[in-house]
Scaffold this motif. Structure first.
Motif, PDB file in Angstrom:
ATOM      1  N   SER A   3     -10.151  -6.871  -5.606  1.00 11.09           N
ATOM      2  CA  SER A   3     -10.192  -8.000  -6.516  1.00 11.09           C
ATOM      3  C   SER A   3     -10.427  -9.279  -5.720  1.00 11.09           C
ATOM      4  O   SER A   3      -9.718  -9.548  -4.745  1.00 11.09           O
ATOM      5  CB  SER A   3      -8.868  -8.084  -7.280  1.00 11.09           C
ATOM      6  OG  SER A   3      -8.861  -9.214  -8.096  1.00 11.09           O
ATOM      7  N   ILE A   4     -11.413 -10.032  -6.138  1.00  7.69           N
ATOM      8  CA  ILE A   4     -11.740 -11.258  -5.425  1.00  7.69           C
ATOM      9  C   ILE A   4     -11.098 -12.434  -6.138  1.00  7.69           C
ATOM     10  O   ILE A   4     -11.388 -12.692  -7.309  1.00  7.69           O
ATOM     11  CB  ILE A   4     -13.266 -11.439  -5.323  1.00  7.69           C
ATOM     12  CG1 ILE A   4     -13.855 -10.266  -4.535  1.00  7.69           C
ATOM     13  CG2 ILE A   4     -13.601 -12.772  -4.678  1.00  7.69           C
ATOM     14  CD1 ILE A   4     -15.342 -10.253  -4.474  1.00  7.69           C
ATOM     15  N   ASP A 138     -23.035 -12.122  -8.378  1.00  6.07           N
ATOM     16  CA  ASP A 138     -21.807 -11.524  -7.865  1.00  6.07           C
ATOM     17  C   ASP A 138     -21.243 -12.395  -6.750  1.00  6.07           C
ATOM     18  O   ASP A 138     -21.891 -13.329  -6.274  1.00  6.07           O
ATOM     19  CB  ASP A 138     -22.120 -10.130  -7.309  1.00  6.07           C
ATOM     20  CG  ASP A 138     -20.904  -9.231  -7.203  1.00  6.07           C
ATOM     21  OD1 ASP A 138     -19.819  -9.602  -7.678  1.00  6.07           O
ATOM     22  OD2 ASP A 138     -21.055  -8.140  -6.621  1.00  6.07           O
ATOM     23  N   LYS A 139     -20.038 -12.057  -6.336  1.00  6.14           N
ATOM     24  CA  LYS A 139     -19.404 -12.696  -5.188  1.00  6.14           C
ATOM     25  C   LYS A 139     -18.731 -11.604  -4.376  1.00  6.14           C
ATOM     26  O   LYS A 139     -18.413 -10.537  -4.902  1.00  6.14           O
ATOM     27  CB  LYS A 139     -18.387 -13.745  -5.635  1.00  6.14           C
ATOM     28  CG  LYS A 139     -17.254 -13.171  -6.450  1.00  6.14           C
ATOM     29  CD  LYS A 139     -16.393 -14.260  -7.056  1.00  6.14           C
ATOM     30  CE  LYS A 139     -15.390 -13.608  -7.998  1.00  6.14           C
ATOM     31  NZ  LYS A 139     -14.948 -14.453  -9.039  1.00  6.14           N
ATOM     32  N   GLU A 140     -18.577 -11.867  -3.102  1.00  7.73           N
ATOM     33  CA  GLU A 140     -17.840 -10.925  -2.258  1.00  7.73           C
ATOM     34  C   GLU A 140     -16.966 -11.723  -1.306  1.00  7.73           C
ATOM     35  O   GLU A 140     -17.258 -12.878  -0.997  1.00  7.73           O
ATOM     36  CB  GLU A 140     -18.775  -9.982  -1.505  1.00  7.73           C
ATOM     37  CG  GLU A 140     -19.685 -10.645  -0.513  1.00  7.73           C
ATOM     38  CD  GLU A 140     -20.596  -9.662   0.201  1.00  7.73           C
ATOM     39  OE1 GLU A 140     -20.100  -8.917   1.087  1.00  7.73           O
ATOM     40  OE2 GLU A 140     -21.795  -9.664  -0.099  1.00  7.73           O
ATOM     41  N   LEU A 141     -15.904 -11.107  -0.880  1.00  7.98           N
ATOM     42  CA  LEU A 141     -14.958 -11.729   0.032  1.00  7.98           C
ATOM     43  C   LEU A 141     -14.906 -10.888   1.293  1.00  7.98           C
ATOM     44  O   LEU A 141     -14.741  -9.666   1.222  1.00  7.98           O
ATOM     45  CB  LEU A 141     -13.582 -11.790  -0.633  1.00  7.98           C
ATOM     46  CG  LEU A 141     -12.564 -12.747  -0.050  1.00  7.98           C
ATOM     47  CD1 LEU A 141     -13.046 -14.187  -0.104  1.00  7.98           C
ATOM     48  CD2 LEU A 141     -11.247 -12.603  -0.792  1.00  7.98           C
TER      49      LEU A 141
END
Length: 171
Positions: A3-4, A138-141
């Motif tokens: 979960s970001i 989208d996003k990523e961490l």
């Protein structure tokens, strides 16, 4: 990472710094941009009309001593979207963010990542992905220190060359 966290949560956890690199000439459309295109202008004296939760997050971080810097790499002449971003950046600056602009033509000798990102405290990077037409995808961490260091170095190169918001003239 499963979960970001949202931006506000990541910024709330920052202790020293948050830096943001933006490299697109157009992002997804939104009602405020469309209103600006129709001629609507912000009454900067009426803070309640333009202040958003994002500005609360920025102001709170700055009041805790967190340095917030944003650098934008832009093509010139700029798109209408960038022209609007330049206009509304007044709000970011009033919240305490430092913003600079770098014409893309001055980046040919720089090695830049292909995505926009935020780096928090030099240890965590939130990467943003957009479609070709600027829609959010989208996003990523990531906490890979090598990646964070490379992206931070790219940001610092841009920052060193970029023009402070109050001095940058839209072309």
């Amino acid at each position: 990472m499963n979960s970001i966290p949202e931006f506000g949560e990541l910024l709330a956890g920052a202790k020293q710094s948050a830096v943001h690199l933006e490299m697109r000439d157009r992002y997804f459309s939104n009602p405020r941009f469309e209103a600006w295109r129709r001629g609507h202008r912000v009454d900067w004296e009426d803070r309640a009309s333009w202040w958003r939760p994002f500005h609360d997050d920025v102001a709170a971080a700055v009041s805790r001593g967190v340095s917030l810097r944003r650098a934008r790499v832009v093509s010139e002449p700029v798109t209408d979207y960038i022209r609007w971003e330049h206009y509304v950046t007044t709000a970011n600056v009033k919240a305490g963010e430092l913003v600079r602009w770098l014409p893309r033509r001055r980046t040919a000798d720089l090695l830049l990542p292909g995505c926009d990102f935020w780096i928090f405290d030099g240890r965590l990077i939130r990467i943003h992905h957009f479609s070709g037409d600027g829609q959010w995808v989208d996003k990523e961490l990531q906490n890979d220190l090598s990646l964070v260091e490379r992206c931070a170095a790219a940001f610092e190169e841009v920052w060193a060359r970029a023009v402070p918001h109050e001095e940058y003239e839209i072309q």
